[in-house]
Motif scaffolding. Structure first.
Motif, PDB file in Angstrom:
ATOM      1  N   SER A  35      44.478  43.482   1.089  1.00 56.93           N
ATOM      2  CA  SER A  35      44.070  44.374   2.189  1.00 56.93           C
ATOM      3  C   SER A  35      42.847  45.218   1.814  1.00 56.93           C
ATOM      4  N   VAL A  36      41.878  44.559   1.188  1.00 59.67           N
ATOM      5  CA  VAL A  36      40.653  45.258   0.795  1.00 59.67           C
ATOM      6  C   VAL A  36      39.820  45.556   2.041  1.00 59.67           C
ATOM      7  N   GLU A  37      39.428  46.811   2.185  1.00 61.58           N
ATOM      8  CA  GLU A  37      38.563  47.206   3.299  1.00 61.58           C
ATOM      9  C   GLU A  37      37.117  46.907   2.934  1.00 61.58           C
ATOM     10  N   LEU A  38      36.419  46.173   3.807  1.00 59.21           N
ATOM     11  CA  LEU A  38      35.033  45.800   3.563  1.00 59.21           C
ATOM     12  C   LEU A  38      34.108  46.688   4.385  1.00 59.21           C
ATOM     13  N   ARG A  39      33.196  47.366   3.704  1.00 60.47           N
ATOM     14  CA  ARG A  39      32.213  48.217   4.378  1.00 60.47           C
ATOM     15  C   ARG A  39      30.867  47.508   4.292  1.00 60.47           C
ATOM     16  N   ALA A  40      30.435  46.952   5.393  1.00 61.14           N
ATOM     17  CA  ALA A  40      29.351  45.976   5.382  1.00 61.14           C
ATOM     18  C   ALA A  40      28.067  46.485   6.029  1.00 61.14           C
ATOM     19  N   LYS A  63      27.743  40.567  10.705  1.00 61.85           N
ATOM     20  CA  LYS A  63      27.622  39.422  11.614  1.00 61.85           C
ATOM     21  C   LYS A  63      28.383  38.206  11.107  1.00 61.85           C
ATOM     22  N   ILE A  64      28.699  38.185   9.833  1.00 58.64           N
ATOM     23  CA  ILE A  64      29.388  37.037   9.227  1.00 58.64           C
ATOM     24  C   ILE A  64      30.880  37.301   9.057  1.00 58.64           C
ATOM     25  N   LEU A  65      31.223  38.512   8.671  1.00 59.72           N
ATOM     26  CA  LEU A  65      32.609  38.860   8.386  1.00 59.72           C
ATOM     27  C   LEU A  65      33.388  39.182   9.658  1.00 59.72           C
ATOM     28  N   LYS A  66      34.710  39.050   9.597  1.00 58.54           N
ATOM     29  CA  LYS A  66      35.549  39.281  10.776  1.00 58.54           C
ATOM     30  C   LYS A  66      35.986  40.735  10.907  1.00 58.54           C
ATOM     31  N   ASN A  67      36.438  41.327   9.795  1.00 61.08           N
ATOM     32  CA  ASN A  67      36.998  42.681   9.839  1.00 61.08           C
ATOM     33  C   ASN A  67      36.244  43.583   8.868  1.00 61.08           C
ATOM     34  N   THR A  68      35.399  44.430   9.416  1.00 61.10           N
ATOM     35  CA  THR A  68      34.595  45.294   8.560  1.00 61.10           C
ATOM     36  C   THR A  68      34.486  46.695   9.153  1.00 61.10           C
ATOM     37  N   VAL A  69      34.017  47.587   8.316  1.00 55.85           N
ATOM     38  CA  VAL A  69      33.625  48.931   8.719  1.00 55.85           C
ATOM     39  C   VAL A  69      32.136  49.043   8.424  1.00 55.85           C
ATOM     40  N   PRO A  70      31.330  49.592   9.310  1.00 55.11           N
ATOM     41  CA  PRO A  70      29.897  49.713   9.039  1.00 55.11           C
ATOM     42  C   PRO A  70      29.639  50.564   7.787  1.00 55.11           C
ATOM     43  N   ALA A  71      28.823  50.040   6.885  1.00 54.29           N
ATOM     44  CA  ALA A  71      28.514  50.773   5.655  1.00 54.29           C
ATOM     45  C   ALA A  71      27.535  51.902   5.937  1.00 54.29           C
ATOM     46  N   THR A  72      27.736  53.013   5.258  1.00 57.77           N
ATOM     47  CA  THR A  72      26.818  54.143   5.360  1.00 57.77           C
ATOM     48  C   THR A  72      26.069  54.295   4.039  1.00 57.77           C
ATOM     49  N   GLU A  73      25.078  55.143   4.008  1.00 53.79           N
ATOM     50  CA  GLU A  73      24.335  55.399   2.782  1.00 53.79           C
ATOM     51  C   GLU A  73      25.278  55.899   1.681  1.00 53.79           C
ATOM     52  N   THR A  74      26.245  56.689   2.059  1.00 53.66           N
ATOM     53  CA  THR A  74      27.195  57.225   1.076  1.00 53.66           C
ATOM     54  C   THR A  74      28.000  56.122   0.405  1.00 53.66           C
TER      55      THR A  74
END
Length: 414
Positions: A283-288, A294-305
């Motif tokens: 259950s690794v959360e991906l911040r992309a 556009k390629i991954l199914k379940n992500t959170v938008p990555a921020t500069e932080t």
């Protein structure tokens, strides 16, 4: 509860005797300490359960709870770590060079202990045993100050080690624990120049920052681990998948776990779905970034932080790059100088990565999780230094020594 001044006075009294101890005396004491840990397993586990219960009640994360937990197996490993340290060559008294100057003086450079070492660390009670063993073998007295989360565990471990030392020819005050875990006492320890020769912080970014900013005692800085894995366009898919899964999920709460995945755009469409599927088991959360989203199914938008964060959790930042240049720029901008890896079948790409990444450990086709004193053959480690003065990378026995010059004359004067 002894005051910090009392601990310092005791340490100075023990310093000379330990510095003069033979390798046989130190190794015998280390074996006794290893035996003592095994004999104290029940007491240590009982104490650790108090700590883990309090930590759970306080809402500690699962990954940090893993760091805090001691099992019988982990205590057995701690004991074996002490035996491994005993089996290593004694680093004290070595003369690595000898020469004669124009006046006929024979001059040599000899390894000696640093003296009294203070170590401030957080909720990893196994550090108590590892640090004590390494300092002891290198002839250094140590004052340990663990975090409040592991207070009961640390007390039980130190009691076992000191009780074992009572059976040896060496002073039990060579290993001491500061039981006051308040911030005020921590700051006092950072400025205990009269008794401490060096201070080593081991923990998260906030702890290390506090020590660096407040200490007047010389500091060997161990760093946080914002570690990267870069998948080159020539990488083998199965190798890339295995490395990133291990680097992220084996123990996400430790400093050599990967926090950012960089992947070349030529293989991103093929590789990222496979890696996402493999990481989903934990259950690794991906911040992309936008390209990875556009390629991954379940992500959170990555921020500069996210690019600069040591998550210490089942979270991974993901970025698609157009070239190795972009990957290297990203790493050298956001890395904390700990450990970085490239997955590639291109020999020259691997050599360039080694050459241009400025971190303590740089891997080609291997997981960052290997940055560890035990894995490097040091028996254990005092920490992983990300600075460049005196020590860098996993710190074993040689990094806990200094040197002095020994000179032999026949009546010469200048």
């Amino acid at each position: 509860m002894k005051t910090l001044i009392e601990l310092g006075q005791n340490a100075k009294q023990a310093e000379r005797q330990l510095a003069q101890a033979s390798a046989k005396e130190k190794n015998t004491a280390l074996e006794l300490m290893a035996d003592g840990l095994l004999e104290s397993v029940d007491a240590i586990v009982k104490a650790n359960k108090l700590d883990t219960k309090q930590a759970k009640d306080a809402g500690i994360s699962d990954s940090l709870l893993d760091r805090l937990t001691l099992t019988r197996e982990r205590i057995t490993a701690m004991a074996q770590g002490l035996r491994d340290i005993a089996a290593l060559p004694d680093p004290i008294g070595l003369v690595d060079s000898m020469w004669t100057n124009e006046a006929g003086l024979k001059i040599g450079k000899q390894s000696v202990p640093l003296g009294v070492i203070g170590i401030i660390y957080e909720a990893r009670p196994n550090v108590t045993s590892d640090a004590a063993g390494l300092c002891f073998k290198s002839g250094n007295v140590v004052i340990l100050r663990g975090g409040k989360e592991a207070f009961n565990s640390n007390k039980a471990i130190i009691k076992s080690l000191r009780d074992s030392l009572e059976k040896s020819s060496l002073p039990s005050d060579a290993i001491q624990l500061l039981e006051d875990t308040s911030r005020e006492t921590a700051k006092e320890m950072m400025q205990l120049n009269r008794y401490l020769d060096v201070l080593i912080p081991r923990g998260g970014a906030n702890l290390i920052k506090a020590v660096v900013e407040n200490a007047t005692v010389p500091v060997i800085e161990t760093g946080t681990g914002n570690c990267h894995v870069y998948i080159d366009q020539t990488a083998q898919l199965e190798m890339a998948k295995s490395i990133i899964v291990n680097a992220k999920t084996d123990r996400p709460s430790v400093c050599n776990a990967a926090e950012t995945l960089l992947i070349h755009e030529d293989v991103a469409a093929e590789f990222l779905p496979v890696i996402e599927q493999a990481l989903s088991e934990w259950s690794v959360e991906l911040r992309a970034d936008e390209k990875a989203e556009k390629i991954l199914k379940n992500t959170v938008p990555a921020t500069e932080t996210d690019w600069e964060t040591e998550f210490l959790d089942y979270i991974l930042a993901v970025k698609v790059v157009s070239s190795m240049d972009e990957a290297l720029d990203h790493i050298n901008r956001y890395s904390t100088g700990h450990s970085e890896a490239i997955v590639t079948t291109d020999y020259f790409a691997g050599q360039r990565f080694h050459r241009e990444v400025d971190s303590a450990a740089v891997y080609v086709n291997a997981s960052t999780r290997f940055t560890d004193g035990f894995e490097f053959g040091f028996g254990a480690e005092i920490g992983i230094s990300t600075q460049k003065l005196h020590a860098r990378g996993p710190m074993g026995l040689p990094e806990l020594t200094s040197s002095k010059y020994i000179i032999f004359g026949e009546g010469q004067f200048r």
